[in-house]
Write a protein that holds these residues in place. Structure first.
Motif, short mmCIF file in Angstrom:
data_model
loop_
_atom_site.label_atom_id
_atom_site.label_comp_id
_atom_site.label_asym_id
_atom_site.label_seq_id
_atom_site.Cartn_x
_atom_site.Cartn_y
_atom_site.Cartn_z
N ARG A 1 0.94 -1.06 0.15
CA ARG A 1 -0.06 -0.01 0.12
C ARG A 1 0.74 1.38 0.10
O ARG A 1 0.61 2.28 -0.64
CB ARG A 1 -0.89 -0.05 1.23
CG ARG A 1 -1.84 1.11 1.19
CD ARG A 1 -2.93 0.94 2.24
NE ARG A 1 -3.86 -0.02 1.79
CZ ARG A 1 -4.99 0.27 1.08
NH1 ARG A 1 -5.02 1.38 0.58
NH2 ARG A 1 -5.53 -0.69 0.82
N ALA B 1 -2.35 4.69 5.70
CA ALA B 1 -2.01 3.54 4.98
C ALA B 1 -1.59 2.48 5.82
O ALA B 1 -2.28 1.25 5.61
CB ALA B 1 -0.68 3.79 4.07
N GLU C 1 4.10 13.77 4.15
CA GLU C 1 3.54 12.59 3.87
C GLU C 1 3.30 11.44 4.97
O GLU C 1 2.73 10.50 5.00
CB GLU C 1 4.34 11.70 2.89
CG GLU C 1 4.63 12.52 1.56
CD GLU C 1 5.67 11.71 0.64
OE1 GLU C 1 5.38 11.59 -0.57
OE2 GLU C 1 6.81 11.37 1.06
N ARG D 1 -0.09 10.52 5.61
CA ARG D 1 -0.71 9.57 4.65
C ARG D 1 0.01 8.24 5.02
O ARG D 1 -0.93 7.22 4.62
CB ARG D 1 -0.20 10.15 3.32
CG ARG D 1 -0.90 11.61 2.87
CD ARG D 1 -0.43 12.01 1.40
NE ARG D 1 -0.48 10.68 0.45
CZ ARG D 1 0.31 10.91 -0.74
NH1 ARG D 1 1.19 11.71 -1.02
NH2 ARG D 1 0.23 9.78 -1.59
N ARG E 1 2.04 1.68 -3.43
CA ARG E 1 1.06 2.35 -4.50
C ARG E 1 0.79 3.84 -4.01
O ARG E 1 0.35 4.53 -4.87
CB ARG E 1 -0.38 1.44 -4.43
CG ARG E 1 0.05 -0.13 -4.94
CD ARG E 1 -1.45 -0.64 -5.10
NE ARG E 1 -2.22 -0.61 -3.98
CZ ARG E 1 -2.47 -1.39 -2.85
NH1 ARG E 1 -1.45 -2.59 -2.82
NH2 ARG E 1 -3.27 -1.34 -1.92
N ASP E 2 0.21 3.93 -2.90
CA ASP E 2 -0.34 5.07 -2.39
C ASP E 2 0.52 6.31 -2.29
O ASP E 2 0.28 7.60 -2.52
CB ASP E 2 -1.14 5.20 -1.03
CG ASP E 2 -2.31 4.30 -1.18
OD1 ASP E 2 -2.39 3.56 -2.31
OD2 ASP E 2 -3.00 3.76 0.02
#
Length: 274
Positions: free
Chosen positions: A208, A249, A242, A245, A211-212
């Motif tokens: 993840r 995740a 980040e 995020r 991807r993210d």
């Protein structure tokens, strides 16, 4: 040619430091730590040029550094000492008499810290107590940080006795600000964050993150202190904006994951500084 670049940066840093010293510290009767602080006290009381007394103080120290650590070590330090001594004499006319000594301490601390940070980042020093502390650490095992701090405390105490407690206090403010700016110049202002994740679903979390966030991950081998079982520890470095995020995740894959986040500086590699 590349070998000369650090010496050029040391000269530039010495100029910036000297400007801050004369424009705000010396012009407003403030002081510094180490040999510079002693030189400033002599300037205030005996009108001896700061750069001249500073260079004279450093002559025996440079000799000791050369004897103990060799010519290569002392080369950049010699350039720093000579440059600071000369620029401190030539920039006397840069004096800025600020009505508020606190503002003078802040301005002086920022400019002096920027100059010193550039010198240190280029592998140089400004001599003085720094060399004595290195010798004490190398041969007697003393803590260099404690010795440098102790020397500053002694000099500021002398300043308090001779120039007054108020000037000593403002000088401490300038020293603190200067030390923080030095850290920013050496380590970088835009710090990143490193995260270590311990979870039973580290593979899914890593996918993840890839991807993210588009960030790479690394698996480290670990062992539980309580269970004694082997497990993977996921390691990932992201920028400051980040980090939220990243936490989301991890939570999407495993709400019970154990996550440790800490600041890191000077991150080099793909996606970060080169």
């Amino acid at each position: 040619m590349k070998r000369l670049i650090p010496y050029g940066l040391i000269v530039v840093g010495s100029f910036i430091y000297s400007v801050g010293l004369n424009a705000f510290i010396s012009a407003n009767q403030l002081a510094e730590g180490g040999f510079v602080g002693i030189s400033l006290v002599l300037f205030y009381k005996l009108h001896i040029l700061t750069g001249l007394s500073y260079f004279v103080f450093n002559i025996p120290v440079l000799y000791l550094g050369w004897r103990f650590f060799g010519r290569e070590f002392i080369a950049k330090t010699f350039v720093g000492v000579v440059a600071v001594s000369l620029f401190t004499v030539f920039t006397v006319g840069f004096a800025q008499h600020v009505g508020d000594r606190l503002l003078a301490a802040l301005y002086g601390g920022v400019i002096c810290g920027a100059g010193l940070g550039l010198i240190f980042r280029s592998g140089g020093t400004t001599g003085g107590v720094d060399i004595l502390a290195r010798i004490a650490r190398h041969y007697f095992g003393f803590s260099m940080g404690r010795l440098l701090f102790s020397s500053d405390v002694v000099v500021i105490a002398i300043v308090a006795l001779i120039l007054g407690k108020e000037i000593a206090m403002y000088s401490l403010v300038a020293l603190f600000v200067s030390s923080r700016v030095i850290d920013y110049v050496i380590e970088g202002v835009s710090s990143s964050h490193a995260a270590m994740v311990i979870s039973e679903k580290n593979a899914e979390i890593a996918d993840r993150i890839h991807r993210d966030l588009g960030r790479g991950t690394t698996f480290l081998r670990g062992r539980g202190g309580y269970t004694g079982s082997d497990k993977d520890v996921l390691y990932c470095v992201v920028s400051r904006d980040e980090i939220v995020r990243l936490q989301k995740a991890v939570a999407l894959e495993d709400e019970d994951a154990f996550v440790v986040v800490h600041e890191v500086h000077d991150v080099l590699g793909e996606g970060f500084s080169r």
